[in-house]
Design a protein around this motif. Structure first.
Motif, PDB file in Angstrom:
ATOM      1  N   ASP A 242     -49.628  46.652  -6.389  1.00  0.00           N
ATOM      2  CA  ASP A 242     -48.814  47.809  -6.772  1.00  0.00           C
ATOM      3  C   ASP A 242     -48.462  48.646  -5.546  1.00  0.00           C
ATOM      4  OD1 ASP A 242     -48.448  47.441  -9.448  1.00  0.00           O
ATOM      5  OD2 ASP A 242     -49.874  48.961 -10.108  1.00  0.00           O
ATOM      6  N   GLY A 245     -45.927  46.981  -3.242  1.00  0.00           N
ATOM      7  CA  GLY A 245     -44.637  46.639  -3.871  1.00  0.00           C
ATOM      8  C   GLY A 245     -44.677  45.161  -4.208  1.00  0.00           C
ATOM      9  N   LEU A 246     -44.215  44.815  -5.388  1.00  0.00           N
ATOM     10  CA  LEU A 246     -44.456  43.458  -5.884  1.00  0.00           C
ATOM     11  C   LEU A 246     -43.356  42.455  -5.548  1.00  0.00           C
ATOM     12  CD1 LEU A 246     -45.777  44.582  -9.346  1.00  0.00           C
ATOM     13  CD2 LEU A 246     -47.098  43.291  -7.688  1.00  0.00           C
TER      14      LEU A 246
ATOM     15  N   PRO B 267     -47.910  31.732 -10.763  1.00  0.00           N
ATOM     16  CA  PRO B 267     -48.425  32.046 -12.100  1.00  0.00           C
ATOM     17  C   PRO B 267     -47.349  32.624 -13.028  1.00  0.00           C
ATOM     18  CG  PRO B 267     -49.543  33.358 -10.392  1.00  0.00           C
ATOM     19  CD  PRO B 267     -48.626  32.421  -9.697  1.00  0.00           C
ATOM     20  N   MET B 270     -46.755  36.259 -12.961  1.00  0.00           N
ATOM     21  CA  MET B 270     -45.946  36.754 -11.857  1.00  0.00           C
ATOM     22  C   MET B 270     -44.460  36.636 -12.193  1.00  0.00           C
ATOM     23  SD  MET B 270     -45.823  38.055  -8.921  1.00  0.00           S
ATOM     24  CE  MET B 270     -47.471  37.945  -8.254  1.00  0.00           C
ATOM     25  N   MET B 273     -43.662  39.458 -14.431  1.00  0.00           N
ATOM     26  CA  MET B 273     -43.572  40.729 -13.705  1.00  0.00           C
ATOM     27  C   MET B 273     -42.228  40.868 -13.008  1.00  0.00           C
ATOM     28  SD  MET B 273     -47.132  40.881 -11.705  1.00  0.00           S
ATOM     29  CE  MET B 273     -48.580  40.191 -12.463  1.00  0.00           C
ATOM     30  N   VAL B 274     -41.813  39.798 -12.347  1.00  0.00           N
ATOM     31  CA  VAL B 274     -40.552  39.837 -11.621  1.00  0.00           C
ATOM     32  C   VAL B 274     -39.392  40.025 -12.605  1.00  0.00           C
ATOM     33  CG1 VAL B 274     -38.971  38.537 -10.151  1.00  0.00           C
ATOM     34  CG2 VAL B 274     -41.426  38.501  -9.684  1.00  0.00           C
ATOM     35  N   VAL B 278     -41.071  44.854 -12.462  1.00  0.00           N
ATOM     36  CA  VAL B 278     -42.240  45.633 -12.060  1.00  0.00           C
ATOM     37  C   VAL B 278     -42.236  45.708 -10.536  1.00  0.00           C
ATOM     38  CG1 VAL B 278     -44.769  45.603 -11.982  1.00  0.00           C
ATOM     39  CG2 VAL B 278     -43.589  44.968 -14.090  1.00  0.00           C
ATOM     40  N   ARG B 279     -42.270  46.904  -9.995  1.00  0.00           N
ATOM     41  CA  ARG B 279     -42.040  47.035  -8.555  1.00  0.00           C
ATOM     42  C   ARG B 279     -43.160  47.700  -7.773  1.00  0.00           C
ATOM     43  NH1 ARG B 279     -39.320  43.642  -9.282  1.00  0.00           N
ATOM     44  NH2 ARG B 279     -37.087  43.327  -8.987  1.00  0.00           N
ATOM     45  N   GLY B 280     -44.112  48.323  -8.470  1.00  0.00           N
ATOM     46  CA  GLY B 280     -45.224  48.910  -7.740  1.00  0.00           C
ATOM     47  C   GLY B 280     -45.249  50.410  -7.780  1.00  0.00           C
ATOM     48  N   GLY B 286     -45.677  49.833 -12.120  1.00  0.00           N
ATOM     49  CA  GLY B 286     -46.439  48.730 -11.536  1.00  0.00           C
ATOM     50  C   GLY B 286     -47.181  47.935 -12.583  1.00  0.00           C
ATOM     51  N   LEU B 287     -48.176  47.186 -12.127  1.00  0.00           N
ATOM     52  CA  LEU B 287     -49.057  46.466 -13.034  1.00  0.00           C
ATOM     53  C   LEU B 287     -49.850  47.470 -13.865  1.00  0.00           C
ATOM     54  CD1 LEU B 287     -50.364  43.868 -10.486  1.00  0.00           C
ATOM     55  CD2 LEU B 287     -48.716  43.490 -12.304  1.00  0.00           C
ATOM     56  N   TYR B 288     -50.162  48.594 -13.240  1.00  0.00           N
ATOM     57  CA  TYR B 288     -50.794  49.695 -13.953  1.00  0.00           C
ATOM     58  C   TYR B 288     -49.703  50.709 -14.289  1.00  0.00           C
ATOM     59  CZ  TYR B 288     -55.303  47.935 -12.295  1.00  0.00           C
ATOM     60  OH  TYR B 288     -56.403  47.166 -12.050  1.00  0.00           O
TER      61      TYR B 288
END
Lengths: 322, 322
Positions: A242, A245-246, B267, B270, B273-274, B278-280, B286-288
């Protein structure tokens, strides 16, 4: 409604008083429990007395004691006799990673305690479900995995076996918070546990890089200490994603995963170390060279560091929770 | 005999003034260099001015400045014009991880500088030997890999490509010590570099454990922070082996290595997320979950943590060297 727990009335036991067991005995004691500590190996008792006294002093120096040192000292009973365990509600086993040895210990604990006394193991080598079958009334058995020094670190993994009763697991989880831990709950019984598994992935890869001449032991340690060591106390690996940056991770995974080592083989270097009886800093004979004085200085410095990193982690947990 | 280096007379350049480039410009400046900072992307200049001023303030607050802040501020020249680089002895490139973009930047740097000006890249995605071939006089090209914040962290990897001249690499290695770094020298041009490679081994394994339901993102972070995070600032992974004692490792490797993930596949998580953009933490997405206020508080807490962990690492390096 259930009564809130009064920790000072819950007797706990520890069987196996090497470094880890002694450290856990101190952790349970300064959390408030009366502690019954059993030395199952001949001559372990005298050493354990010294070790526990030293660790209690270290805890005092680190500002972890609410009461005077003698208050805690007199609440730890040391013996070679398992009968001191008879009123314990929880007994933690910390003996060597050997199934037969553990089996004998569980039988002796069970002989002295009530059928609902929780028995736990600090093992990180043998699956909880396998150990469980050696325990009379297996539903009361689970893994409690501590990190050294047990009275300072927040880390704790609580691992259920296939037969572990939820009621017992939940009770330990609740208790662990009263010990000042941030426990993680493993619903499944995996070998090696989360952190160990991840570290073994690191070991597999780094031995591969060293064996193929890509880097050295010294450079690896330097890089890890100054890179990962600059953020890991503050955040976990997903929090780190996070923070970084992902966006680039997917592409990097795609490129790097196929390059990673897939070996099952124990590295040659490790075989050589074992053959050369390299044993680590406590024997002043490790991967690095230490004189006995240096080894002592190193251990002292790490003890001091432990105290400071504990405080630092604590402060930032508070900031993050605000 | 060679004259000792006078850092205040060695002009250095930075091209690309995102967060990392700005941070490196501050690092070179407070180490004593005059710094020429080029913004190659339209509109980057105004942002870079603000960012560099903030970072310089952070360095001042952290007690890293020998002189007054204005002394340093006036030694950083910012421009969109590459001609300010003409007297630089070293130019660090920090633009996006795109070969074509980097190639254009190298050409522009080479057009303005002498043939023995060292050109370096902060890339952790493209092999140095590939980038090198885009540089006129490739012998003067190498990788200098910094960690954020560049003016605080000790970490630095210096990576040679196939054609990098030893004289240039050694000069940078020597210079890095004057920047307060603990550089590691990579003789080979590996993708990903040591720490990244090890972290990717961790990522492969943890996504595997999460996908197979063994643990969760939250529990992983908690375990890693309180376990690995309690020692990693003090010691590297081989020093840790020495500290733990080496005797059980061979057996554990033998048991665990065959269980580790060998996948090359990115995975699913992932991919999701992309796809979910989700960018952080910087985008508070983010993930959280973070509110914008929480994201800011988190970033501020980490900046403060950085300062403290830097000091802690420094103190213990001194103790260990005694």
């Amino acid at each position: 409604m259930r009564k809130p727990m009064d920790i000072s009335e819950i007797e706990t036991g520890v069987v196996g008083l090497g470094m880890m067991g002694s450290s856990i005995a101190v952790a349970l004691c300064i959390a408030g429990h009366p502690v019954k500590a059993v030395a199952p190996v001949k001559n372990e008792l005298e050493n354990a007395k010294k070790t526990i006294a030293q660790l209690l002093q270290h805890a005092a120096d680190s500002g972890l004691l609410q009461q005077s040192k003698p208050h805690y000292w007199k609440r730890i009973t040391l013996s070679e006799d398992y009968s001191i365990l008879q009123n314990c509600r929880l007994v933690q086993e910390c003996v060597i990673e050997d199934k037969n040895a553990k089996s004998r210990v569980y039988q002796k604990i069970a002989d002295q305690t009530k059928v609902d006394t929780v028995i736990s193991s600090n093992t990180s080598a043998i699956p909880v479900s396998i150990l469980q079958d050696m325990v009379p009334e297996p539903g009361r058995f689970l893994g409690i995995h501590w990190a050294e020094p047990a009275y300072m670190t927040r880390f704790m993994e609580i691992t259920k076996g296939e037969k572990t009763a939820d009621s017992h697991a939940n009770w330990v989880y609740e208790l662990a918070h009263l010990w000042g831990k941030e426990p993680t709950f493993l619903q499944k019984d995996i070998r090696g546990f989360v952190t160990n598994r991840l570290m073994y992935a690191v070991y597999r890869e780094i031995f591969h890089l060293i064996e193929s001449g890509e880097t050295s032991i010294e450079d690896t340690d330097k890089a890890f200490r100054y890179d990962a060591g600059s953020w890991m106390t503050f955040m976990g690996i997903f929090e780190r994603m996070d923070q970084m940056g992902l966006s680039d991770f997917r592409e990097t995974f795609q490129r790097v995963f196929p390059k990673l080592s897939n070996t099952s083989r124990v590295p040659e270097m490790m075989q050589e170390m074992v053959a050369g009886k390299v044993r680590g800093v406590q024997q002043a004979r490790g991967l690095y060279a230490y004189s006995p004085e240096e080894a002592r200085a190193w251990e002292n410095a790490f003890a001091k560091f432990n105290k400071e990193i504990y405080q630092l982690a604590d402060n930032y947990q508070k900031i993050k929770n605000e």
